[in-house]
Design a protein around this motif. Structure first.
Motif, PDB file in Angstrom:
ATOM      1  N   LEU A  51      22.140  -9.411  27.919  1.00  0.00           N
ATOM      2  CA  LEU A  51      22.725  -9.006  26.667  1.00  0.00           C
ATOM      3  C   LEU A  51      23.345 -10.003  25.753  1.00  0.00           C
ATOM      4  N   THR A  52      24.043 -10.902  26.390  1.00  0.00           N
ATOM      5  CA  THR A  52      24.782 -11.976  25.697  1.00  0.00           C
ATOM      6  C   THR A  52      25.090 -13.300  26.649  1.00  0.00           C
ATOM      7  N   ASP A  53      25.243 -14.116  25.989  1.00  0.00           N
ATOM      8  CA  ASP A  53      25.795 -15.496  26.653  1.00  0.00           C
ATOM      9  C   ASP A  53      27.240 -15.371  26.578  1.00  0.00           C
ATOM     10  N   SER A  54      27.965 -14.574  26.271  1.00  0.00           N
ATOM     11  CA  SER A  54      29.158 -14.565  25.955  1.00  0.00           C
ATOM     12  C   SER A  54      30.290 -14.151  26.968  1.00  0.00           C
ATOM     13  N   GLY A  55      30.890 -14.822  27.602  1.00  0.00           N
ATOM     14  CA  GLY A  55      31.990 -14.621  28.760  1.00  0.00           C
ATOM     15  C   GLY A  55      30.920 -14.232  29.908  1.00  0.00           C
ATOM     16  N   TYR A 125      25.511 -15.018   8.493  1.00  0.00           N
ATOM     17  CA  TYR A 125      26.712 -14.388   8.743  1.00  0.00           C
ATOM     18  C   TYR A 125      26.532 -14.340  10.328  1.00  0.00           C
ATOM     19  N   PHE A 126      27.638 -14.131  10.909  1.00  0.00           N
ATOM     20  CA  PHE A 126      28.020 -13.547  12.289  1.00  0.00           C
ATOM     21  C   PHE A 126      28.638 -12.273  11.941  1.00  0.00           C
ATOM     22  N   THR A 127      28.572 -11.206  12.990  1.00  0.00           N
ATOM     23  CA  THR A 127      28.803  -9.782  12.696  1.00  0.00           C
ATOM     24  C   THR A 127      30.261  -9.787  12.527  1.00  0.00           C
ATOM     25  N   THR A 128      31.189 -10.107  13.570  1.00  0.00           N
ATOM     26  CA  THR A 128      32.830 -10.384  13.400  1.00  0.00           C
ATOM     27  C   THR A 128      33.315 -11.273  12.422  1.00  0.00           C
ATOM     28  N   THR A 129      32.813 -12.121  12.190  1.00  0.00           N
ATOM     29  CA  THR A 129      33.344 -13.182  11.333  1.00  0.00           C
ATOM     30  C   THR A 129      33.310 -12.587   9.978  1.00  0.00           C
ATOM     31  N   ARG A 130      31.954 -12.060   9.307  1.00  0.00           N
ATOM     32  CA  ARG A 130      31.788 -11.445   8.211  1.00  0.00           C
ATOM     33  C   ARG A 130      32.851 -10.496   8.086  1.00  0.00           C
ATOM     34  N   MET A 218      32.720 -23.133  16.125  1.00  0.00           N
ATOM     35  CA  MET A 218      32.103 -24.132  16.857  1.00  0.00           C
ATOM     36  C   MET A 218      31.927 -23.577  18.158  1.00  0.00           C
ATOM     37  N   THR A 219      31.619 -21.999  18.098  1.00  0.00           N
ATOM     38  CA  THR A 219      31.246 -21.314  19.379  1.00  0.00           C
ATOM     39  C   THR A 219      30.223 -22.027  20.296  1.00  0.00           C
ATOM     40  N   ARG A 220      29.322 -22.800  19.556  1.00  0.00           N
ATOM     41  CA  ARG A 220      28.028 -23.402  20.347  1.00  0.00           C
ATOM     42  C   ARG A 220      27.929 -24.647  19.975  1.00  0.00           C
ATOM     43  N   ALA A 258      35.458 -19.341  23.197  1.00  0.00           N
ATOM     44  CA  ALA A 258      35.057 -20.223  24.528  1.00  0.00           C
ATOM     45  C   ALA A 258      34.506 -19.611  25.521  1.00  0.00           C
ATOM     46  N   LYS A 259      34.029 -18.381  25.238  1.00  0.00           N
ATOM     47  CA  LYS A 259      33.203 -17.362  26.143  1.00  0.00           C
ATOM     48  C   LYS A 259      31.977 -17.850  26.088  1.00  0.00           C
ATOM     49  N   LYS A 260      31.445 -18.874  25.372  1.00  0.00           N
ATOM     50  CA  LYS A 260      29.957 -19.412  25.366  1.00  0.00           C
ATOM     51  C   LYS A 260      29.975 -20.870  25.892  1.00  0.00           C
ATOM     52  N   ALA A 381      18.680  -6.415  26.806  1.00  0.00           N
ATOM     53  CA  ALA A 381      18.531  -7.644  25.810  1.00  0.00           C
ATOM     54  C   ALA A 381      19.310  -6.887  24.741  1.00  0.00           C
ATOM     55  N   MET A 382      19.653  -7.586  23.475  1.00  0.00           N
ATOM     56  CA  MET A 382      20.219  -6.993  22.402  1.00  0.00           C
ATOM     57  C   MET A 382      19.617  -7.070  21.086  1.00  0.00           C
ATOM     58  N   GLU A 383      19.716  -5.911  20.391  1.00  0.00           N
ATOM     59  CA  GLU A 383      19.202  -5.961  18.987  1.00  0.00           C
ATOM     60  C   GLU A 383      19.882  -6.971  18.116  1.00  0.00           C
TER      61      GLU A 383
HETATM   62  N1  F0G Z   1      30.848 -16.646  16.220  1.00  0.00           N
HETATM   63  C1  F0G Z   1      29.747 -16.594  16.706  1.00  0.00           C
HETATM   64  C2  F0G Z   1      28.813 -17.736  16.275  1.00  0.00           C
HETATM   65  C3  F0G Z   1      29.413 -15.725  18.026  1.00  0.00           C
HETATM   66  O1  F0G Z   1      28.310 -15.754  18.575  1.00  0.00           O
HETATM   67  C4  F0G Z   1      30.375 -14.809  18.497  1.00  0.00           C
HETATM   68  C5  F0G Z   1      30.192 -14.141  19.641  1.00  0.00           C
HETATM   69  C6  F0G Z   1      31.786 -14.903  17.801  1.00  0.00           C
HETATM   70  C7  F0G Z   1      31.987 -15.835  16.978  1.00  0.00           C
HETATM   71  C8  F0G Z   1      32.982 -14.156  18.173  1.00  0.00           C
HETATM   72  O2  F0G Z   1      33.478 -14.533  19.130  1.00  0.00           O
HETATM   73  O3  F0G Z   1      32.887 -12.275  20.669  1.00  0.00           O
HETATM   74  O4  F0G Z   1      34.716 -14.392  21.382  1.00  0.00           O
HETATM   75  O5  F0G Z   1      35.232 -12.547  19.626  1.00  0.00           O
HETATM   76  N2  F0G Z   1      29.256 -13.807  19.898  1.00  0.00           N
HETATM   77  C9  F0G Z   1      28.799 -12.846  20.873  1.00  0.00           C
HETATM   78  C10 F0G Z   1      27.294 -12.555  21.241  1.00  0.00           C
HETATM   79  C11 F0G Z   1      29.455 -11.605  21.241  1.00  0.00           C
HETATM   80  O6  F0G Z   1      26.899 -12.087  22.122  1.00  0.00           O
HETATM   81  O7  F0G Z   1      26.388 -13.259  20.467  1.00  0.00           O
HETATM   82  P1  F0G Z   1      33.920 -13.333  20.367  1.00  0.00           P
END
Ligand code: F0G
Length: 459
Positions: A51-55, A125-130, A218-220, A258-260, A381-383
């Motif tokens: 699903l994700t590489d997050s956390g 865009y990223f979903t939460t950022t936008r 700077m997630t990745r 930092a979860k990534k 997986a994730m859509e």
């Molecule tokens: N920015 C990017 C590029 C991300 O991939 C994510 C999270 C966030 C910000 C938001 O961070 O989840 O710690 O609040 N991406 C996860 C994913 C959820 O599955 O791609 P967060």
């Protein structure tokens, strides 16, 4: 395509987590009950969780040892100071505000810097950022190069900014309306694609001329640095740590999940160089996250993050990390399965538009493909397509992105090469029966970030 002699892991396994194996009929029932949304599956019903590489990273023994050194004081925990030191030494940012995860930092910076009517250019865009930019009254504008929207383009730096697009926005709105440019390393929604150092330098030059800040997602960043090392000749002999530092030095502040990259299960931060913005953020963090020396995290979480940040810039770690993703991608490519190229850093992205050309985007081909993969072998997986793109904030109409993808996201240090083989074989089986797969309709749609909780029904 460059072949790689070995990407073998620079670690051995000390503890294992046993997985439940499921039958086809159990999986059919589970995905039906989850409304055909992989986010709504119970993880115990999943065999290989992509699903994700997050956390989802496996922490090292050193990180676990660090957890035992958690100082759970409400104020002034020693782990906060260790984290501040790691952020200063590895990334070079002066001021640190810890947050519970990346979106906590996005919330802070968006509310501080964005005024109603502002424009925030970004390399996709990223979903939460936008969403945080929009909730603060701003409008996101995409300035990534056109190649990024083309799954087939093999541009080595699909995360690059189209400087012409950025300049046009500055001409049109003026720098007063652009509080910052958001630069992501790597670009998640484009398929984990990197930005080059030379492009970032040019973005810095242009923004500096107009007095516009760069806020770095700077997630990745270490994964991006690895690609710069591999693909930009100037950096061939430079360490990942040095490249990471150089990237950060070209920006004014950063939001971090930092979860990534940083190899922890929870945590994030906002990092800044300018004291005034920092003071506002430090003030605001106590409203939404927690005191400024923990920001919603336990002391032990901050300690694990401080250690993970240092581990993330290790050459052998990153070689194995990206190598494993490439291994999976190359197996799929060899089988003729349409994927986003070049293969990204954190996952392989299946091109659902190409795999299911008979399903129109209104019937959610990527969502459908993700559900089919789960049914086949319990792979989650994730859509990353029209469901993730959501609706336009102004018109309320669905956004139809060019990229209609399913992300096979690889957690760090978790799965083996045999797991990669199982995944590849499952994707091939679903691909073989693709013409029989039908699309879906959405039967429940939440207002925000709908992909997390939406429910579907097969047509
Ligand atoms: N920015 C990017 C590029 C991300 O991939 C994510 C999270 C966030 C910000 C938001 O961070 O989840 O710690 O609040 N991406 C996860 C994913 C959820 O599955 O791609 P967060």
């Amino acid at each position: 395509m460059k072949s790689r002699s070995s990407w073998a892991e620079p670690y051995k396994i000390k503890m294992v987590e046993l997985l439940k194996m499921t039958t086809l009929s159990q999986r059919k029932k589970a995905i039906r009950e989850a409304g055909y949304n992989t986010f709504l599956l119970r993880s115990e019903d999943v065999y290989i969780d992509l699903l994700t590489d997050s956390g989802t990273s496996a922490m090292s023994d050193v990180q676990w040892a660090g957890m035992m050194r958690g100082d759970e004081a409400y104020a002034g925990s020693r782990n906060y100071y260790n984290l501040e030191k790691a952020v200063r030494e590895v990334y070079g940012y002066t001021y640190l505000v810890p947050t519970h995860q990346g979106r906590g930092a996005e919330h802070l910076i968006s509310s501080i810097l964005i005024k109603k009517g502002d424009i925030i250019p970004g390399n996709m865009y990223f979903t939460t950022t936008r969403l945080h930019q929009e909730l603060a009254g701003g409008t996101f504008r995409d300035i990534i190069i056109d190649d990024a929207h083309d799954a087939e383009s093999e541009h080595p730096f699909k995360g690059n900014v189209d400087l012409g697009k950025l300049e046009a926005l500055i001409d049109q709105y003026g720098s007063e309306k652009i509080p910052y440019v958001c630069i992501a390393t790597t670009v998640n929604m484009a398929g984990g694609q990197p930005i080059s150092m030379s492009n970032l330098r040019a973005v810095r030059e242009l923004t500096a001329k107009h007095g516009i800040r760069i806020i770095h997602d700077m997630t990745r960043v270490a994964e991006n640095a690895y690609f710069i090392q591999q693909r930009e000749p100037e950096f061939k002999r430079k360490s990942i740590a040095r490249i990471v530092r150089e990237i950060c030095d070209l920006t004014d502040g950063a939001t971090m999940s930092a979860k990534k990259d940083a190899l922890v299960n929870i945590g994030g931060f906002l990092a800044l160089n300018d004291q005034e913005t920092f003071e506002e953020a430090r003030n605001l963090v106590v409203v939404y996250e927690g005191l400024h020396t923990y920001g919603g995290l336990a002391g032990r979480d901050m300690e694990a993050m401080a250690i993970g940040i240092r581990e993330s810039v290790d050459q052998n770690h990153m070689h194995a990390r990206v190598g494993q993703v490439e291994y999976l991608g190359q197996r799929l490519q060899a089988a003729g399965i349409p994927i986003v190229l070049p293969i990204g850093s954190h996952g392989v992205f299946l091109d659902a538009r190409k795999i299911l050309p008979h399903i129109p985007q209104e019937q959610y081909p990527a969502q459908t493909l993700a559900a089919e993969l789960y049914i086949d072998a319990g792979i989650r997986a994730m859509e990353r397509g029209v469901v993730s793109a959501g609706r336009d904030a102004k018109t309320g109409k669905e956004r139809f992105p060019k990229l209609e993808l399913v992300r096979l996201t690889i957690p760090r240090r978790v799965y083996t090469q045999a797991h990669m083989d199982v995944i590849a074989e499952s994707v091939m089986r679903v691909y073989d029966r693709r013409s029989k797969i039908k699309g879906m309709e959405m039967v429940y749609e939440p207002n925000y970030l709908r992909f997390f909780q939406a429910r579907f029904k097969p047509l």
